[in-house]
Design a protein around this motif. Structure first.
Motif, PDB file in Angstrom:
ATOM      1  N   ARG A   1       3.521  10.392   6.295  1.00  0.00           N
ATOM      2  CA  ARG A   1       3.271   9.949   7.662  1.00  0.00           C
ATOM      3  C   ARG A   1       1.822   9.837   7.733  1.00  0.00           C
ATOM      4  NH1 ARG A   1       5.876  14.710  11.322  1.00  0.00           N
ATOM      5  NH2 ARG A   1       7.978  14.141  11.005  1.00  0.00           N
TER       6      ARG A   1
ATOM      7  N   TRP B   1      -6.213  10.192  -7.503  1.00  0.00           N
ATOM      8  CA  TRP B   1      -5.204   9.254  -6.477  1.00  0.00           C
ATOM      9  C   TRP B   1      -5.582   9.799  -4.945  1.00  0.00           C
ATOM     10  CZ3 TRP B   1      -1.949  12.338  -3.133  1.00  0.00           C
ATOM     11  CH2 TRP B   1      -1.004  11.649  -2.540  1.00  0.00           C
TER      12      TRP B   1
ATOM     13  N   ALA C   1      -3.160  11.843   6.700  1.00  0.00           N
ATOM     14  CA  ALA C   1      -1.891  11.495   5.703  1.00  0.00           C
ATOM     15  C   ALA C   1      -1.193  12.716   5.462  1.00  0.00           C
ATOM     16  CB  ALA C   1      -1.890  10.570   4.823  1.00  0.00           C
TER      17      ALA C   1
ATOM     18  N   TYR D   1      -3.282   7.354  12.340  1.00  0.00           N
ATOM     19  CA  TYR D   1      -4.645   6.847  12.968  1.00  0.00           C
ATOM     20  C   TYR D   1      -4.881   7.020  14.141  1.00  0.00           C
ATOM     21  CZ  TYR D   1      -3.831   3.818   8.793  1.00  0.00           C
ATOM     22  OH  TYR D   1      -3.560   3.713   7.313  1.00  0.00           O
TER      23      TYR D   1
ATOM     24  N   THR E   1      -5.734   6.842  -2.367  1.00  0.00           N
ATOM     25  CA  THR E   1      -4.866   6.748  -1.523  1.00  0.00           C
ATOM     26  C   THR E   1      -5.567   6.775  -0.097  1.00  0.00           C
ATOM     27  OG1 THR E   1      -3.302   8.053  -2.603  1.00  0.00           O
ATOM     28  CG2 THR E   1      -2.971   8.191  -0.381  1.00  0.00           C
TER      29      THR E   1
ATOM     30  N   HIS F   1       0.686  -1.247  -0.022  1.00  0.00           N
ATOM     31  CA  HIS F   1       0.037   0.184   0.011  1.00  0.00           C
ATOM     32  C   HIS F   1       0.872   1.270   0.045  1.00  0.00           C
ATOM     33  CE1 HIS F   1      -3.762  -1.566   0.134  1.00  0.00           C
ATOM     34  NE2 HIS F   1      -3.626  -2.214   1.234  1.00  0.00           N
TER      35      HIS F   1
ATOM     36  N   VAL G   1      -5.397  14.091  -9.734  1.00  0.00           N
ATOM     37  CA  VAL G   1      -5.109  14.282  -8.573  1.00  0.00           C
ATOM     38  C   VAL G   1      -6.330  13.717  -7.566  1.00  0.00           C
ATOM     39  CG1 VAL G   1      -4.393  15.678  -6.342  1.00  0.00           C
ATOM     40  CG2 VAL G   1      -3.458  15.990  -8.545  1.00  0.00           C
TER      41      VAL G   1
ATOM     42  N   ARG H   1      -7.043   3.034   0.248  1.00  0.00           N
ATOM     43  CA  ARG H   1      -5.743   2.221   0.786  1.00  0.00           C
ATOM     44  C   ARG H   1      -5.491   2.391   2.307  1.00  0.00           C
ATOM     45  NH1 ARG H   1      -2.971  -0.117  -2.959  1.00  0.00           N
ATOM     46  NH2 ARG H   1      -3.267   0.788  -5.189  1.00  0.00           N
ATOM     47  N   LEU H   2      -5.359   3.823   2.715  1.00  0.00           N
ATOM     48  CA  LEU H   2      -4.959   4.142   4.105  1.00  0.00           C
ATOM     49  C   LEU H   2      -6.150   3.633   5.032  1.00  0.00           C
ATOM     50  CD1 LEU H   2      -2.801   7.304   3.445  1.00  0.00           C
ATOM     51  CD2 LEU H   2      -1.911   4.954   3.646  1.00  0.00           C
ATOM     52  N   ALA H   3      -6.951   3.729   4.526  1.00  0.00           N
ATOM     53  CA  ALA H   3      -8.242   3.380   5.520  1.00  0.00           C
ATOM     54  C   ALA H   3      -8.543   1.899   5.552  1.00  0.00           C
ATOM     55  CB  ALA H   3      -9.441   3.926   4.883  1.00  0.00           C
ATOM     56  N   GLN H   4      -8.155   1.094   4.555  1.00  0.00           N
ATOM     57  CA  GLN H   4      -8.069  -0.302   4.487  1.00  0.00           C
ATOM     58  C   GLN H   4      -6.995  -0.718   5.285  1.00  0.00           C
ATOM     59  OE1 GLN H   4      -8.043  -1.642   0.627  1.00  0.00           O
ATOM     60  NE2 GLN H   4      -7.330  -3.844   1.203  1.00  0.00           N
ATOM     61  N   LEU H   5      -5.892   0.032   5.334  1.00  0.00           N
ATOM     62  CA  LEU H   5      -4.480  -0.259   5.891  1.00  0.00           C
ATOM     63  C   LEU H   5      -4.875  -0.081   7.470  1.00  0.00           C
ATOM     64  CD1 LEU H   5      -1.703  -1.063   5.710  1.00  0.00           C
ATOM     65  CD2 LEU H   5      -1.263   1.277   5.582  1.00  0.00           C
TER      66      LEU H   5
END
Lengths: 102, 401
Positions: free
Chosen positions: A69, B332, B355, A72, B336, A50, B329, B339-343
């Motif tokens: 960065r 993207w 982020a 969470y 992004t 990711h 943008v 992705r980051l929420a899923q992470l």
């Protein structure tokens, strides 16, 4: 006794979140890691994948950057781009202290 | 230079000043410039403008000798030239630059607007890069230094003949005036230390700026005059302008140097109307020239480079401020964020707060609010990482509220 058993069962659900750092190459392969072994490798791979996708996507829309960065509620992820790969730091935040009893 | 005869000579003339290769036509017999288009029946008419009577006579003779035998009329002032152009059609105008009362650039500005299909040539003794640039900006096709030798005269004749031979009007090619900002135009006027009056129109509004010997001495629009009017005119984003003859009788009401005045105006413009003045307003067509007022207000935070607001409905248009490729943008940013929420879910890390990306050229930050969408901001790299995070928190809270 029944109460204690329930408490033990509840405690076992709490997992320590991964901490440490690892590096991935440009293909997302794990190169090195200080993340504890109890953390599944699939999870670190997923994180790396990711993060690399975010770096590459940004470059594609002309927003290149070298350091990321992600914040969470209880966790921070930091990453630095390294020749197409990345070094990624996982940092759990300390649990908030309960309000002091007056 | 010999014409025709046994020798077959092809002359490719590079105009010393305009750097364009002008290739005279070569007839089947090898003679230069003797071929005419079969459909060319009308005689070309050239108007020659110069305040020097002797030069007028000389060039009239030279031009009348051209193979196409154009009709050449002459006059010794810009005002007279315009009157003649209004009274009868001409194919080409050849003008000097340095003339009293109305100089050649002023003539060109008026002529370009009134007679857009007229071919324009400058013939001058002034060898100045700036004049050349200004003349080309006015749409001239050739900028010639007055010939100093027989060869130069021959090249000049060949080039003019070649131009007359080319199809006119709308048959091929484009003509026009370069798109310049008002600041560029004013700077050019002032740098040349000239005197003129800029007449500017912007929609239904009109304004004038008086320039005397390279200094801005006054401006007027609607109810305003002086510096106030100047700043108002400079805030206009587009329109038309013409350069009128100087008005020496105008009293000086602006005493700042033109550099100081332009700097002040630019700063005032940036502070008051920065967002809408963005020349880089979204080229993707999402926001066009009118930046959303909400984002525009947020853009005034120190160090903010661009802003992008993506609504939850993926089919709804995005709002952006000072972002050229907003659609790319936005895609993207959506990806992004997902992705980051899923992470975060995989890590059981709790709610995604935001982020931040830090680069040499630009920093960015993104955050999301349920029901409101995803918000992304770009920051200039002068801000530290902590400043980026703080500023993002401020503007995101304002946006989300």
């Amino acid at each position: 006794m029944g109460v204690l058993r329930k408490l033990r069962a509840g405690k076992s659900v709490l997992e320590r979140r991964p901490s440490g750092a690892f590096t991935v190459d440009s293909q997302g392969n794990l190169v090195s890691s200080t993340v504890p072994q109890r953390v599944p490798e699939a999870l670190t791979r997923q994180i790396g994948w990711h993060i690399l996708a975010v770096f590459k996507g940004a470059a594609a829309v002309r927003l290149p950057f070298s350091e990321l960065r992600v914040r969470y509620e209880t966790f921070d992820v930091a990453a630095r781009e390294m020749r197409g790969g990345a070094i990624i730091f996982l940092s759990p935040k300390p649990a908030p202290r309960p309000p002091a009893a007056s | 230079m010999p014409r025709g005869g046994a020798k077959r000579v092809v002359v490719v003339a590079r105009c010393a000043l305009c750097e364009v290769v002008h290739q005279p036509r070569l007839a089947s017999d090898g003679a230069l410039g003797l071929m005419f288009p079969s459909g060319m029946a009308a005689q070309n008419k050239i108007l020659l403008v110069d305040d020097d009577e002797q030069m007028l006579e000389l060039y009239q003779t030279l031009l009348e000798q051209l193979p196409s035998r154009p009709e050449v009329q002459v006059c010794n002032s810009g005002a007279r030239a315009i009157a003649m152009l209004e009274s009868e059609p001409f194919t080409m105008l050849i003008t000097d630059l340095r003339m009293p009362k109305m100089d050649g650039l002023q003539v060109l500005a008026i002529v370009r607007r009134k007679f857009p299909h007229l071919r324009l040539v400058v013939l001058t003794g002034l060898l100045d890069e700036e004049y050349r640039s200004r003349a080309y900006a006015q749409g001239v096709e050739m900028f010639w230094q007055k010939p100093g030798s027989v060869e130069d005269i021959q090249l000049f004749q060949d080039c003019i003949e070649s131009m007359l031979d080319r199809p006119t009007q709308t048959q091929e090619g484009f003509r026009g005036v370069q798109s310049k900002s008002l600041m560029d135009i004013i700077q050019l006027e002032c740098l040349s230390r000239g005197s003129s009056v800029l007449n500017i129109t912007h929609g239904g509004l009109g304004g004038k700026i008086w320039i005397q010997n390279g200094e801005i001495i006054d401006a007027a629009t609607a109810q305003m005059t002086g510096e106030e009017a100047f700043k108002e005119i400079l805030s206009w984003k587009g329109g038309n302008f013409e350069i009128l003859p100087a008005d020496p009788s105008r009293a000086r009401a602006i005493h700042l140097s033109y550099q100081g005045l332009l700097l002040d105006s630019a700063q005032a413009l940036d502070e008051s109307k920065g967002p809408s003045s963005s020349a880089a307003a979204d080229a993707a067509g999402q926001t066009s020239g009118d930046a959303p007022t909400g984002l525009a207000a947020l853009g005034r935070f120190e160090g903010v480079g661009f802003l992008l607001a993506i609504p939850p409905d993926s089919k709804a248009p995005v709002d952006s401020w000072r972002l050229e490729n907003s659609i790319d943008v936005a895609n993207w940013v959506r990806d992004t964020h997902n992705r980051l929420a899923q992470l975060g879910e995989s890590l059981r890390a709790g709610e995604f707060s935001g982020a931040f990306g830090f680069g040499l050229q630009e920093h960015w930050a993104l955050a999301a609010r349920e029901g409101k969408g995803v918000f992304c901001a770009g920051f200039r790299p002068v801000l530290s990482q902590e400043q980026v995070e703080q500023t993002m928190k401020h503007i995101f809270d304002k946006w989300a509220s």
